[in-house]
Design a protein around this motif. Structure first.
Motif, short mmCIF file in Angstrom:
data_model
loop_
_atom_site.label_atom_id
_atom_site.label_comp_id
_atom_site.label_asym_id
_atom_site.label_seq_id
_atom_site.Cartn_x
_atom_site.Cartn_y
_atom_site.Cartn_z
N ARG A 26 1.57 -0.16 82.89
CA ARG A 26 0.77 0.18 84.13
C ARG A 26 1.64 -0.80 84.96
N ILE A 27 2.43 -1.93 84.50
CA ILE A 27 2.62 -3.29 85.42
C ILE A 27 4.02 -2.70 85.77
N ALA A 34 0.80 -4.76 95.25
CA ALA A 34 -0.69 -4.40 95.70
C ALA A 34 -1.25 -5.61 95.42
N LEU A 35 -1.13 -6.23 94.11
CA LEU A 35 -1.95 -7.48 93.91
C LEU A 35 -1.38 -8.73 94.92
N LEU A 36 -0.32 -8.68 95.19
CA LEU A 36 -0.17 -9.77 96.08
C LEU A 36 -0.66 -9.52 97.46
N ALA A 37 -0.74 -8.31 98.00
CA ALA A 37 -1.08 -7.92 99.23
C ALA A 37 -2.77 -8.40 99.23
N ALA A 38 -3.43 -8.11 98.13
CA ALA A 38 -4.98 -8.50 98.14
C ALA A 38 -5.17 -9.86 97.98
N PRO A 108 -8.65 -11.71 87.98
CA PRO A 108 -8.90 -10.52 87.63
C PRO A 108 -9.38 -9.63 88.92
N SER A 109 -9.45 -8.19 88.88
CA SER A 109 -9.45 -7.48 89.78
C SER A 109 -9.77 -5.93 89.31
N ALA A 110 -10.08 -5.28 90.24
CA ALA A 110 -10.13 -3.57 89.71
C ALA A 110 -8.77 -2.99 89.55
N ARG A 111 -7.73 -3.64 90.20
CA ARG A 111 -6.45 -3.07 90.09
C ARG A 111 -6.11 -3.79 88.71
#
Length: 309
Positions: A26-27, A34-38, A108-111
């Motif tokens: 999935r990476i 999306a990870l960077l934006a968050a 770590p996050s939901a994504r």
């Protein structure tokens, strides 16, 4: 499989306790953006692309001209991320060459259910594909780097374990697997390989535990202007027996370069005996792999070790 192409086999990294499973499939660019934006919005709009060829333990992306993003590809590699984030800044002071600089610690996050890292980009081409002007100078520069790493402070540093694929620990950890690996060769080759392994197990360690890189492979050595310019990927690093870093002498070096590497590392004969154990273990694993280039490398290393013995 670590980035040197060697599978740590059944005793390799295990799932990270308390964490959701990491799915390396999935990476991709969309996930990283999306990870960077968050978490790092200032970097979210920079150009982003995968680094090819990629490693196995981690997925790496180039972010703009000066940054990279590194994510573990499976749950078992999460401890490597945490280790690198904690120790790379401390090791930088002792390293004679550039190593990755940690600039952002992703949470770590939901994504993505694991920590991840934003590092500074280091210019250079992997030694696996780059032209090296002087192989003996390259070997000496690498040995000088490893000696500097070996002298880094060890207080509180991680001992060998699953995070390092047990590199830096006793070779006896792999003794059970070695019995199976020896079945991949026959006749005098098997007898000779078994003898090298026995000699390695019998070689006592006399030095105090010190920092080892654990994955000294051509893909983790960056070349610029024909010379060794940086060392990357400290996922298998730790504090223990530095003999595991000698295997490069047989996997990548020949003749005068191998002799110079040995002299400049300044390890005793017992360490080199254990190093031959690591090299024969690696060679037999490669011989059983599918890619023809890995099989050929494993056979070459095996032949070199047997000829020396």
């Amino acid at each position: 499989m670590t980035d040197d192409g060697v599978d740590p086999a059944v005793d390799g990294p295990t799932s990270h306790a308390g964490a959701a499973a990491v799915d390396g499939a999935r990476i991709d660019v969309a996930l990283v953006r999306a990870l960077l934006a968050a978490q790092f919005p200032a970097w979210a709009d920079l150009p982003l692309r995968p680094v090819e060829p990629g490693g196995n333990d981690h997925r790496t992306f180039r972010l703009g001209p000066a940054l990279s993003v590194r994510l573990p590809s499976a749950s078992g590699y999460v401890p490597q991320v945490e280790k690198e984030q904690a120790w790379l800044p401390r090791l930088a002071a002792s390293a004679p060459l550039p190593i990755p600089a940690v600039l952002g610690r992703g949470r770590p996050s939901a994504r993505f259910p694991a920590p991840w890292t934003v590092c500074g980009w280091i210019e250079g081409e992997p030694a696996s594909t780059a032209a090296v002007d002087d192989v003996e100078r390259f070997a000496a520069d690498l040995a000088h780097f490893l000696v500097g790493l070996r002298d880094a402070p060890t207080a509180g540093a991680p001992a060998p374990g699953p995070h390092s694929a047990f590199r830096g620990g006793p070779l006896r950890h792999w003794d059970g697997e070695m019995g199976d690996l020896l079945e991949r060769v026959h006749g005098p080759e098997r007898d000779g390989a078994a003898g090298i392994w026995r000699d390695a197990l019998d070689a006592e360690e006399h030095r105090a535990p010190a920092w080892f890189h654990g994955d000294v492979a051509a893909g983790n050595l960056l070349v610029r202007d024909g010379r060794l310019a940086a060392v990357i990927d400290f996922g298998c690093a730790g504090v223990g027996d530095t003999a595991c870093d000698t295997a490069f002498a047989w996997t990548q070096l020949e003749g005068g370069a191998r002799a110079l590497y040995r002299r400049e590392l300044a390890l005793d004969d017992a360490a080199w005996a254990r190093g031959r154990g690591w090299a024969i273990w690696k060679a037999l694993i490669l011989i059983g792999n599918r890619p023809p280039a890995q099989v050929a490398l494993g056979q070459r290393v095996l032949s070199t070790l047997l000829a020396e013995r």
